[in-house]
Design an enzyme around this catalytic site. Structure first.
Site, PDB file in Angstrom:
ATOM      1  N   ARG A   6       0.848  -1.213   0.000  1.00  0.00           N
ATOM      2  CA  ARG A   6       0.000   0.000   0.000  1.00  0.00           C
ATOM      3  C   ARG A   6       0.869   1.244   0.000  1.00  0.00           C
ATOM      4  NH1 ARG A   6      -3.371  -3.562   2.466  1.00  0.00           N
ATOM      5  NH2 ARG A   6      -5.225  -3.925   1.188  1.00  0.00           N
ATOM      6  N   ASP A  35      -0.302  -6.058  -3.826  1.00  0.00           N
ATOM      7  CA  ASP A  35      -1.696  -5.767  -3.511  1.00  0.00           C
ATOM      8  C   ASP A  35      -2.307  -4.984  -4.669  1.00  0.00           C
ATOM      9  OD1 ASP A  35      -4.177  -5.257  -1.981  1.00  0.00           O
ATOM     10  OD2 ASP A  35      -2.977  -5.901  -0.271  1.00  0.00           O
ATOM     11  N   HIS A 106      -6.856  -8.930  -4.240  1.00  0.00           N
ATOM     12  CA  HIS A 106      -5.747  -8.008  -3.977  1.00  0.00           C
ATOM     13  C   HIS A 106      -4.713  -8.047  -5.100  1.00  0.00           C
ATOM     14  CE1 HIS A 106      -7.007  -6.779   0.066  1.00  0.00           C
ATOM     15  NE2 HIS A 106      -7.438  -8.012   0.230  1.00  0.00           N
ATOM     16  N   ASP A 167      -6.889 -13.678   1.045  1.00  0.00           N
ATOM     17  CA  ASP A 167      -7.916 -12.971   1.832  1.00  0.00           C
ATOM     18  C   ASP A 167      -8.835 -12.165   0.920  1.00  0.00           C
ATOM     19  OD1 ASP A 167      -5.606 -11.422   1.227  1.00  0.00           O
ATOM     20  OD2 ASP A 167      -6.225  -9.904   2.672  1.00  0.00           O
ATOM     21  N   GLU A 168     -10.035 -11.909   1.410  1.00  0.00           N
ATOM     22  CA  GLU A 168     -10.963 -10.940   0.826  1.00  0.00           C
ATOM     23  C   GLU A 168     -11.125 -11.079  -0.690  1.00  0.00           C
ATOM     24  OE1 GLU A 168     -10.507  -7.386   4.075  1.00  0.00           O
ATOM     25  OE2 GLU A 168      -8.998  -7.448   2.502  1.00  0.00           O
ATOM     26  N   TRP A 234      -6.770 -14.069  11.012  1.00  0.00           N
ATOM     27  CA  TRP A 234      -6.933 -12.610  11.208  1.00  0.00           C
ATOM     28  C   TRP A 234      -8.368 -12.228  11.531  1.00  0.00           C
ATOM     29  CZ3 TRP A 234      -9.581  -8.872   8.223  1.00  0.00           C
ATOM     30  CH2 TRP A 234     -10.144  -9.331   7.023  1.00  0.00           C
ATOM     31  N   TYR A 259      -3.847  -5.753  15.200  1.00  0.00           N
ATOM     32  CA  TYR A 259      -3.695  -4.933  13.995  1.00  0.00           C
ATOM     33  C   TYR A 259      -3.152  -3.569  14.429  1.00  0.00           C
ATOM     34  CZ  TYR A 259      -5.536  -7.853  10.264  1.00  0.00           C
ATOM     35  OH  TYR A 259      -5.692  -8.833   9.318  1.00  0.00           O
ATOM     36  N   ASP A 261      -2.236  -1.072  12.690  1.00  0.00           N
ATOM     37  CA  ASP A 261      -2.691   0.136  11.979  1.00  0.00           C
ATOM     38  C   ASP A 261      -3.922   0.717  12.678  1.00  0.00           C
ATOM     39  OD1 ASP A 261      -3.916  -2.309  11.071  1.00  0.00           O
ATOM     40  OD2 ASP A 261      -4.820  -1.218   9.388  1.00  0.00           O
ATOM     41  N   TRP A 309      -0.685  -2.868   8.445  1.00  0.00           N
ATOM     42  CA  TRP A 309      -1.179  -2.478   7.114  1.00  0.00           C
ATOM     43  C   TRP A 309      -0.911  -0.991   6.935  1.00  0.00           C
ATOM     44  CZ3 TRP A 309      -2.110  -6.578   4.330  1.00  0.00           C
ATOM     45  CH2 TRP A 309      -2.533  -7.754   4.963  1.00  0.00           C
ATOM     46  N   THR A 310      -0.601  -0.597   5.697  1.00  0.00           N
ATOM     47  CA  THR A 310      -0.076   0.759   5.537  1.00  0.00           C
ATOM     48  C   THR A 310      -0.918   1.687   4.653  1.00  0.00           C
ATOM     49  OG1 THR A 310       1.365   0.013   3.741  1.00  0.00           O
ATOM     50  CG2 THR A 310       2.314   0.017   5.965  1.00  0.00           C
ATOM     51  N   GLU A 311      -2.207   1.394   4.509  1.00  0.00           N
ATOM     52  CA  GLU A 311      -3.035   2.349   3.756  1.00  0.00           C
ATOM     53  C   GLU A 311      -2.848   3.763   4.302  1.00  0.00           C
ATOM     54  OE1 GLU A 311      -4.092  -0.562   4.919  1.00  0.00           O
ATOM     55  OE2 GLU A 311      -5.717  -1.415   3.708  1.00  0.00           O
TER      56      GLU A 311
HETATM   57  C1  ACM Z   1      -6.455  -8.998   6.022  1.00  0.00           C
HETATM   58  O1  ACM Z   1      -6.487  -8.179   6.951  1.00  0.00           O
HETATM   59  N1  ACM Z   1      -7.149  -8.797   4.920  1.00  0.00           N
HETATM   60  C2  ACM Z   1      -5.658 -10.197   6.110  1.00  0.00           C
END
Ligand code: ACM
Length: 396
Positions: A6, A35, A106, A167-168, A234, A259, A261, A309-311
């Site tokens: 990110r 990503d 992603h 994921d997702e 997670w 997490y 972030d 996570w670095t958004e």
């Molecule tokens: C995640 O936080 N999507 C692994």
């Protein structure tokens, strides 16, 4: 886990981060290299992954829900030699680097570079945050491409595990893709949902043939886990517990506890306040197994990990702010038994010596009393979540 996709972290800062990890006896760095918003690892066979996929025109400023963009191009990538240097530097400090190539979601940066990997029109590298409906097409083209990518990845990273993410993955595109529909039919699946773990399983088989094991996020456990998989849990503890009971290796990293972030206090002063309140004391109170868990299961709980996570962490300075001193608490919790933990004693040691050590290392941690004035981000929208409220809603 550090997300360098990110926001790219330049190599010198990554090496410094590894040094600070070593000082805390943290021994695994899960490096999230790809990503929607950026592809950060040079792949010789597919140069457009970094020519096209390693930069974006601009980025969401704060929560994507605010609809504000910063107008600033962002990018960067590690050459294969850079990554070899990172791996060696980490190994000298007893740290294993586990690379993550996230599929089949992603993946928009890869699809931007090689549109044949996607299900339709070519998108650009994604400029906003959030869960993305753009996913890889479930095709032999995609599988062949990623097998070739992984062949280069295993040459750089000697780790036993390679993460395939997983994921997702929204099903929207596969539901309207003739290719995905026909692949599901051919596999005897009632719908396209099984393609998610099937696709990851195909690539896990490729890694297995090269003597490596696969790490995945816990979504894959909703379908079929590859043999010998390591599950990073997670979405709470549940995916990890279920994998342990089925004999898989697990690393716990529940979003509501680890997490980093997520905001560190409840006030509006937290810069870009997103996620659940996760104070230093909350982190210190983390237990790798949920309360009341029966410890007799066939799988192995290998450890736990904090996810960064670095958004909203757009520079190494912002990563330091989010990570420290909470990561110091993670290290103490993971290297101690519950009976030896003492939050007041930890705080006294932080204030008496450890924050000074961090300062001497150039780590721009969050002061215990709150952010320095220059660490504030006034006007940048966050997205606060309330864990208890979400649990109540989930429970109906
Ligand atoms: C995640 O936080 N999507 C692994």
């Amino acid at each position: 886990m550090l997300d360098v996709a990110r926001h790219f972290m330049p190599k010198d800062n990554l090496l410094r981060f590894i040094e600070v990890m070593a000082m805390h006896k943290l021994n695994v760095l899960h490096l999230h290299l790809t990503d929607d918003q950026g592809w950060r690892i040079q792949i010789n066979r597919y140069p457009k992954l970094t020519e096209t996929g390693a930069w974006r025109r601009e980025s969401s400023l704060g929560s994507w829900r605010a609809g504000v963009f910063d107008g600033l191009p962002h990018g960067g990538f590690y050459s294969q030699d850079d990554l070899r240097e990172v791996v060696a530097f980490a190994a000298e400090r007893h740290i294993t680097v586990i690379p993550e190539i996230d599929v089949p979601g992603h993946s928009q940066a890869a699809i931007a570079a090689y549109p044949e990997l996607g299900t339709g029109a070519a998108p650009g590298v994604w400029t906003r945050w959030g869960i993305n409906e753009t996913v890889l097409e479930v095709s032999q083209t995609s599988l062949e491409f990623y097998r070739n990518v992984l062949d280069e990845v295993v040459e750089i990273f000697p780790s036993r595990w390679i993460s395939l993410g997983g994921d997702e993955v929204p099903l929207t595109q596969w539901q309207s893709s003739a290719q995905a529909q026909s692949q599901a039919r051919e596999l005897g699946m009632p719908d396209v949902s099984g393609l998610h773990s099937w696709f990851v399983g195909q690539l896990a088989g490729h890694l297995d043939a090269r003597g490596r094991a696969t790490s995945v996020w816990d979504e894959i456990g909703d379908g079929e886990l590859p043999d010998g998989a390591l599950v990073a849990s997670w979405r709470g503890y549940e995916g990890g517990m279920s994998a342990l009971k089925s004999g898989y290796d697990v690393v716990m990293c529940p979003e509501h506890r680890l997490y980093l972030d997520h905001r560190q206090a409840d006030g509006d002063d937290e810069p870009v306040p997103v996620g659940f309140v996760t104070t230093l004391q909350d982190v210190y109170g983390f237990e790798p197994l949920p309360a009341g868990a029966d410890e007799a299961f066939p799988g192995r709980l290998l450890g736990a990990q904090a996810n960064i996570w670095t958004e909203h962490l757009d520079s190494p300075r912002r990563v330091h702010f989010a990570a420290f001193p909470r990561l110091s608490a993670v290290a103490e919790v993971l290297w101690s038994q519950p009976e030896n933990r003492d939050y007041d004693g930890f705080l006294a040691r932080l204030e008496g010596a450890h924050l000074e050590r961090l300062e001497a290392m150039g780590v721009e941690y969050r002061p215990l009393s709150g952010p320095h004035p220059w660490q504030l981000r006034p006007g940048v929208a966050g997205w606060k979540r309330d864990y208890d409220a979400e649990q109540r809603i989930a429970a109906g």
